[in-house]
Design a protein around this motif. Structure first.
Motif, PDB file in Angstrom:
ATOM      1  N   LEU A  60      10.963  -7.169   4.026  1.00  0.00           N
ATOM      2  CA  LEU A  60      11.374  -8.568   4.191  1.00  0.00           C
ATOM      3  C   LEU A  60      10.293  -9.522   3.686  1.00  0.00           C
ATOM      4  N   GLN A  61       9.043  -9.238   4.021  1.00  0.00           N
ATOM      5  CA  GLN A  61       7.939 -10.116   3.631  1.00  0.00           C
ATOM      6  C   GLN A  61       7.244  -9.658   2.351  1.00  0.00           C
ATOM      7  N   GLY A  62       7.521  -8.426   1.926  1.00  0.00           N
ATOM      8  CA  GLY A  62       6.890  -7.915   0.718  1.00  0.00           C
ATOM      9  C   GLY A  62       5.426  -7.578   0.894  1.00  0.00           C
ATOM     10  N   LYS A  63       4.959  -7.440   2.145  1.00  0.00           N
ATOM     11  CA  LYS A  63       3.549  -7.152   2.404  1.00  0.00           C
ATOM     12  C   LYS A  63       3.319  -5.651   2.456  1.00  0.00           C
ATOM     13  N   LYS A  64       2.201  -5.237   1.912  1.00  0.00           N
ATOM     14  CA  LYS A  64       1.825  -3.837   1.881  1.00  0.00           C
ATOM     15  C   LYS A  64       0.617  -3.625   2.783  1.00  0.00           C
ATOM     16  N   THR A  65       0.703  -2.668   3.678  1.00  0.00           N
ATOM     17  CA  THR A  65      -0.399  -2.336   4.562  1.00  0.00           C
ATOM     18  C   THR A  65      -0.663  -0.830   4.471  1.00  0.00           C
ATOM     19  N   ALA A  66      -1.650  -0.368   5.218  1.00  0.00           N
ATOM     20  CA  ALA A  66      -1.982   1.059   5.223  1.00  0.00           C
ATOM     21  C   ALA A  66      -2.142   1.532   6.657  1.00  0.00           C
ATOM     22  N   ILE A  67      -1.744   2.760   6.910  1.00  0.00           N
ATOM     23  CA  ILE A  67      -1.912   3.348   8.233  1.00  0.00           C
ATOM     24  C   ILE A  67      -2.601   4.695   8.089  1.00  0.00           C
ATOM     25  N   TYR A  68      -3.583   4.927   8.966  1.00  0.00           N
ATOM     26  CA  TYR A  68      -4.323   6.189   8.971  1.00  0.00           C
ATOM     27  C   TYR A  68      -4.070   6.883  10.308  1.00  0.00           C
ATOM     28  N   THR A  69      -3.701   8.151  10.215  1.00  0.00           N
ATOM     29  CA  THR A  69      -3.339   8.930  11.395  1.00  0.00           C
ATOM     30  C   THR A  69      -4.252  10.141  11.516  1.00  0.00           C
ATOM     31  N   TYR A  70      -4.656  10.421  12.752  1.00  0.00           N
ATOM     32  CA  TYR A  70      -5.554  11.532  13.030  1.00  0.00           C
ATOM     33  C   TYR A  70      -4.882  12.496  14.012  1.00  0.00           C
ATOM     34  N   LYS A  71      -4.886  13.752  13.646  1.00  0.00           N
ATOM     35  CA  LYS A  71      -4.408  14.795  14.554  1.00  0.00           C
ATOM     36  C   LYS A  71      -5.623  15.496  15.136  1.00  0.00           C
ATOM     37  N   SER A  88      -2.767  16.457  19.515  1.00  0.00           N
ATOM     38  CA  SER A  88      -2.023  15.190  19.487  1.00  0.00           C
ATOM     39  C   SER A  88      -2.263  14.496  18.162  1.00  0.00           C
ATOM     40  N   ASP A  89      -1.187  13.939  17.589  1.00  0.00           N
ATOM     41  CA  ASP A  89      -1.312  13.138  16.370  1.00  0.00           C
ATOM     42  C   ASP A  89      -0.956  11.684  16.646  1.00  0.00           C
ATOM     43  N   ARG A  90      -1.228  11.247  17.872  1.00  0.00           N
ATOM     44  CA  ARG A  90      -0.929   9.868  18.279  1.00  0.00           C
ATOM     45  C   ARG A  90      -2.133   8.947  18.159  1.00  0.00           C
ATOM     46  N   PHE A  91      -3.083   9.291  17.319  1.00  0.00           N
ATOM     47  CA  PHE A  91      -4.251   8.443  17.088  1.00  0.00           C
ATOM     48  C   PHE A  91      -4.107   7.807  15.707  1.00  0.00           C
ATOM     49  N   SER A  92      -3.790   6.522  15.657  1.00  0.00           N
ATOM     50  CA  SER A  92      -3.556   5.858  14.362  1.00  0.00           C
ATOM     51  C   SER A  92      -4.143   4.457  14.374  1.00  0.00           C
ATOM     52  N   VAL A  93      -4.403   3.958  13.160  1.00  0.00           N
ATOM     53  CA  VAL A  93      -4.886   2.593  12.991  1.00  0.00           C
ATOM     54  C   VAL A  93      -4.245   2.004  11.741  1.00  0.00           C
ATOM     55  N   ARG A  94      -3.808   0.745  11.843  1.00  0.00           N
ATOM     56  CA  ARG A  94      -3.194   0.044  10.711  1.00  0.00           C
ATOM     57  C   ARG A  94      -4.180  -0.974  10.150  1.00  0.00           C
ATOM     58  N   LEU A  95      -4.251  -1.016   8.801  1.00  0.00           N
ATOM     59  CA  LEU A  95      -5.161  -1.922   8.101  1.00  0.00           C
ATOM     60  C   LEU A  95      -4.384  -2.823   7.165  1.00  0.00           C
ATOM     61  N   ASN A  96      -5.029  -3.933   6.776  1.00  0.00           N
ATOM     62  CA  ASN A  96      -4.372  -4.841   5.833  1.00  0.00           C
ATOM     63  C   ASN A  96      -4.303  -4.261   4.429  1.00  0.00           C
ATOM     64  N   ARG A  97      -5.143  -3.270   4.137  1.00  0.00           N
ATOM     65  CA  ARG A  97      -5.079  -2.558   2.858  1.00  0.00           C
ATOM     66  C   ARG A  97      -5.750  -1.197   3.016  1.00  0.00           C
ATOM     67  N   ALA A  98      -5.555  -0.352   2.038  1.00  0.00           N
ATOM     68  CA  ALA A  98      -6.072   1.015   2.127  1.00  0.00           C
ATOM     69  C   ALA A  98      -7.595   1.043   2.018  1.00  0.00           C
ATOM     70  N   ASP A  99      -8.198   1.972   2.735  1.00  0.00           N
ATOM     71  CA  ASP A  99      -9.635   2.235   2.660  1.00  0.00           C
ATOM     72  C   ASP A  99      -9.828   3.739   2.884  1.00  0.00           C
TER      73      ASP A  99
END
Length: 261
Positions: free
Chosen positions: A37-48, A129-140
């Motif tokens: 809807l907004q055309g914004k791109k973000t990144a999410i990193y997940t840790y198991k 558990s793979d419920r450890f995640s963080v969302r960023l404004n862009r990939a790193d």
């Protein structure tokens, strides 16, 4: 009393870290997300996090190696979104800042104080558990190559995504409006990856088969540029290079020929 030698201390530390590595495993991967809807791109990193030890786990940190020069994460590379953390039930997530610095590490810790000693929310031996995640404004990609600490044990993060992304890239040209002798170039790209549904397709550089002034190109580099302008000249042909990168830092480079005679 005989004191241990420096070498014996080093060997002891190495053996200790090998034991620590067998106790726990942390597997990480990143991917891009797009708000259509907004055309914004973000990144999410997940840790198991996998617990092979005989102990319960109630604290887990990413970006901290426990020594004097740990590979901290840097907010100048990417920023954690306001609603950026995901944590298992009964846990909380936070950033621990290095004093007077842009750097920090991420920490997940059991937060339900009434169950701190009951073990209800702890990661028990043999559990994962793979419920450890963080969302960023862009990939790193540093988020999948840094270190982790589980309880007080140093753990090397296993990067789950090691495959380079691929893309189909097409350039189409039209005479630039209001700029005689110039071409407007449109970029159409379809990128794909085994784990990241939306890899970045970045315009890296533009060269040509003849010398030309920098003013003959009007483009934004190192971004997902969709349009740019180039100046036409006799017998001139440009080479347009793109870098396709997934959120885990795997890259592929593509070069497209662009006649501009």
């Amino acid at each position: 009393m005989k004191h241990p030698s420096a070498m014996s201390l080093i060997l002891c530390l190495l053996v200790s870290h090998q034991i620590y590595a067998a106790d726990y495993r942390v597997i990480a991967f990143g991917k891009h997300e797009v708000d259509l809807l907004q055309g914004k791109k973000t990144a999410i990193y997940t840790y198991k996090l996998e617990n092979f030890s005989n102990d319960e786990v109630g604290v887990f940190a990413v970006g901290d190696s426990g020594d004097e020069t740990p590979p901290y994460l840097d907010t100048r590379n990417a920023k954690v979104l306001e609603t950026g953390f995901i944590a298992p039930s009964g846990w909380k997530a936070e950033r621990i800042w290095l004093e007077e610095s842009y750097c920090y590490y991420l920490q997940w810790i059991v937060s339900n104080h009434s169950d701190l000693f009951s073990g209800k929310y702890y990661l028990l031996p043999g559990q994962s558990s793979d419920r450890f995640s963080v969302r960023l404004n862009r990939a790193d990609p540093n988020y999948v190559t840094t270190k982790a600490i589980v309880q007080d044990k140093l753990v090397n993060i296993v990067k789950a995504d090691t495959a380079a992304p691929k893309a189909e890239i097409y350039l189409t040209t039209l005479p630039a409006v209001g700029k005689r002798g110039w071409l407007e170039v449109s970029v159409t790209a379809a990128a794909h990856d085994n784990m990241d549904p939306y890899p970045d397709v970045l315009l890296s550089k533009i060269t040509a088969n003849q010398t030309f002034p920098e003013t003959d190109i009007q483009a934004v580099f190192n971004e997902e540029t969709k349009k740019f302008l180039v100046k036409m000249a006799k017998d001139r042909s440009y080479k347009v290079t793109f870098t396709v990168t997934d959120a885990s830092g795997n890259t592929t480079t593509y070069t497209k020929e662009l006649p501009a005679k």
